[in-house]
Write an enzyme that holds these catalytic residues in place. Structure first.
Site, short mmCIF file in Angstrom:
data_model
loop_
_atom_site.label_atom_id
_atom_site.label_comp_id
_atom_site.label_asym_id
_atom_site.label_seq_id
_atom_site.Cartn_x
_atom_site.Cartn_y
_atom_site.Cartn_z
N GLU A 234 0.89 -1.17 0.00
CA GLU A 234 0.00 0.00 0.00
C GLU A 234 0.91 1.21 0.00
OE1 GLU A 234 -1.38 3.27 1.26
OE2 GLU A 234 -1.96 2.29 3.13
N CYS A 268 -2.15 8.72 3.25
CA CYS A 268 -2.15 8.30 1.85
C CYS A 268 -3.54 8.47 1.24
CB CYS A 268 -1.71 6.84 1.73
SG CYS A 268 0.01 6.55 2.18
#
Length: 465
Positions: A234, A268
């Site tokens: 990720e 993020c």
């Protein structure tokens, strides 16, 4: 980078730690492998009991661990408490659901009869010790969303956490030990980035998961690929936040602020690029900018603070470079765009809204990790989608529209791991989480996440003659 707690609100180094030597790393690898041999054979009921105990202990520690996180990386204290509470929720969710998520699957015998089987079973079995390379921005949540499903699947874990959150990392190891997990089931490795390759190549490491930067992901993926080991990545995101004419503008602007500045803008999945239809652009811009300008920047331990410092001095410098580059090329700061003069100590940056962004500016292509929003005006849905997808990343996305046809189009065409309509991108234990393009691959959370680190085994039974 030194392994140390450095208070980002003051720049003061509070505590330093020695990195593990080769012998100490070997000892932890031995213990992890031995623990796996025991843990993999335990029942789901036993694993669930351990994880529920860990959740109860974490809930009791909520305020203390929240203060540790805030001290180490600067998020406002209320947000740190919320992060810890979310971890409690995720632990309990996996404790309650893992057995059904990993239940044996039995294909209809008629569907596989031509294989010669009288019966077939698909079983999810643990694979071994998983190395987790985790970031500082959500120092508890990022780890728990890996650890809870991995442990419930029967795996063991080794955590290489970011070097600026060592006390949070050590707390996690102690939490699982206090909960009663076998020695070595979950361990923290206080090591630098240079030690990762040798650890990952060790045959006792079965797989790796990484949340972090694109360069870090490339490095881990390359090593794991050479060793033929599974990875889940990720990585970064430059999430779009689309506002179309049918949106509730007041709500869209209010949520937009939280979506941009959560965790001091260091997320993020934070909304970063605000793409607004020309019919509502000015009205949204006015509301959004006013709310951003009104945020309180200050001591993250103060309950009234909205935005604390960035986690590192380098992080603030990187953000400043992106803003300065854009302004020098003609972008305009509607608010912010500088270090707050009243906070000379620590790594603070004002909440900022930039307009007039062009493709030549670095900020158009690169991820902004801090409280800086870029605002775009578009003529129609086609232009909005094209601009939203004009990024190497594809983690999350937000779209504000009450038009069912627009929602269907966005659901089909947005290049991201998630599309959130009329709400803020968020992670939840019951929903898969991950990205597309350079935001990584694989999924965390939900049934998809717990199965990532399982050996999906076919059991074939022929006739007994």
């Amino acid at each position: 980078m030194a392994i140390a707690t450095v208070n980002p609100a003051t720049g003061e180094t509070l505590k330093t730690f020695d990195a593990l030597n080769a012998g100490e790393i070997e000892d932890r690898l031995v213990r992890a492998d031995q623990a796996f041999q025991e843990h993999r054979t335990t029942t789901f009921a036993r694993r669930a009991g351990l994880l529920h105990t860990a959740a109860d202990l974490l809930e009791a520690d909520l305020d203390g661990i929240a203060r540790t996180m805030t001290t180490e990386m600067g998020k406002p204290l209320a947000q740190a408490r919320a992060e810890a509470a979310k971890c409690v929720k995720a632990m309990r969710w996996y404790a309650d659901h893992a057995e059904e998520l990993l239940a044996d699957e039995q294909p209809d015998p008629a569907d596989v009869s031509d294989s010669g089987a009288i019966r077939a079973v698909v079983r999810y079995r643990p694979i071994g010790t998983v190395l987790a390379v985790m970031p500082w921005n959500f120092p508890l949540w990022q780890v728990v969303r890996f650890a809870a499903p991995a442990l419930m699947a029967g795996n063991t874990g080794l955590l290489k956490h970011a070097s600026n959150v060592p006390q949070t990392a050590l707390y996690l190891e102690e939490l699982f030990r206090r909960a009663g997990y076998p020695e070595g089931c979950f361990q923290t490795l206080l090591v630098g980035a240079a030690a990762i390759e040798e650890i990952l190549r060790d045959p006792r490491i079965a797989a790796a998961t990484l949340t972090g930067s694109e360069p870090a992901g490339r490095s881990v993926a390359a090593i794991a690929g050479d060793e033929v080991k599974k990875t889940v990545l990720e990585l970064g995101g430059s999430d779009p936040y689309l506002v179309l004419p049918s949106a509730d503008l007041d709500k869209a602007a209010r949520v937009a602020v939280t979506a941009r500045v959560q965790n001091n803008g260091q997320s993020c999945i934070a909304a970063k690029r605000f793409i607004v239809h020309q019919d509502v652009h000015d009205a949204f811009c006015e509301r959004f900018t006013a709310r951003m300008a009104a945020l309180t920047v200050g001591d993250p331990m103060d309950e009234h603070t909205d935005i604390g410092p960035l986690a590192s001095e380098q992080g603030r410098s990187d953000l400043e470079e992106l803003v300065d580059d854009a302004v020098h090329q003609g972008a305009r700061a509607l608010c912010g765009g500088r270090r707050p003069p009243e906070h000379r100590a620590g790594w603070f940056y004002e909440p900022t809204v930039l307009t007039g962004i062009t493709p030549s500016m670095r900020i158009h292509r690169e991820e902004t990790f801090g409280p800086v929003a870029t605002l775009y005006r578009v003529a129609d849905l086609d232009e909005a989608i094209a601009l939203a997808n004009d990024t190497p990343f594809g983690l999350g996305s937000n779209a504000w529209t009450r038009d069912a046809g627009e929602q269907a189009r966005l659901a089909r065409d947005m290049q991201a791991g998630g599309v959130f309509f009329n709400g803020m991108t968020a992670s939840h234990p019951g929903l898969p989480f991950g990205g597309a393009k350079r935001s990584g691959y694989g999924r965390e959370l939900s049934g998809h996440g717990i199965r990532e680190f399982c050996n999906i085994t076919t059991l074939w039974y022929g006739p007994e003659e």
